[in-house]
Design a protein around this motif. Structure first.
Motif: not given
Ligand code: AMP
Length: 174
Positions: A82-84, A59-60, A129-132, A106-107
């Motif tokens: 990545r971020k949007p 993750t970015e 939160g980010t990993m979830k 996003q992926i």
């Protein structure tokens, strides 16, 4: 000094960054140290060497540093989250809540083939939160999450509980 404490000695606490009350774990001294970087990457990768993933997803942006290195060490591919607005092709998104406001990851829609076994990598789990959100995204595009690997886990924030029943390996815990 044992290996974990040696690595911890290369991580700098920066109080009140990026906002008051946060103690930021600054990993740049560890990254700049030739032993620190290779030791951290190999120890993070070793947990998954006997049962290797098909893909590493990072993750970015600090997840790219460890994710690509671990993917190379395990001889598997790497996929960025990545971020949007950063990925050029068709994407899938997951929004998630932050303490104030929300964020989104996003992926690429075709980044993962159905059933591919994925190792999720980031530098740090705080609230989780980010990993979830990253795990939801990978599941959405057909990946099977085999585990999560992070350099640092901040244990009192409940990230592990939020992420749920997936093997999580944190090299360093605080
Ligand atoms: P969270 O979604 O709360 O688990 O936050 C994880 C993300 O935010 C990771 O990508 C970290 O890089 C970053 N992060 C959160 N808290 C910290 C901290 N105290 N020090 C350094 N990075 C952090």
């Amino acid at each position: 000094m044992g290996v974990p404490n040696r690595l911890k000695s290369m991580i700098r606490d920066v109080p009140d960054f990026p906002k008051p009350g946060i103690i930021f774990k600054d990993i740049t001294p560890l990254l700049a140290d030739p032993c620190g970087l290779s030791l951290a990457v190999e120890l993070m990768a070793n947990q998954w060497r006997d049962d290797r993933p098909d893909l590493v997803v990072g993750t970015e942006s600090r997840g790219f540093i460890f994710g690509t290195a671990i993917a190379q060490s395990l001889s598997c591919g790497f996929v960025p989250i990545r971020k949007p607005g950063k990925l050029p092709y068709e994407t899938r998104s997951v929004k998630y809540d932050l303490e104030y406001g929300s964020d989104e990851v996003q992926i690429h829609v075709d980044a993962i083939s159905a059933g591919q076994r994925v190792l999720m990598v980031d530098d740090l789990i705080a609230t989780g939160g980010t990993m979830k959100a990253a795990c939801e995204l990978v599941t959405m595009v057909g990946g099977e999450i085999m585990g999560v690997a992070v350099l640092i886990e901040l244990m009192n924030l409940g990230g592990r509980e939020l992420i749920g029943p997936v093997p999580i390996h944190a090299l360093l815990q605080y």
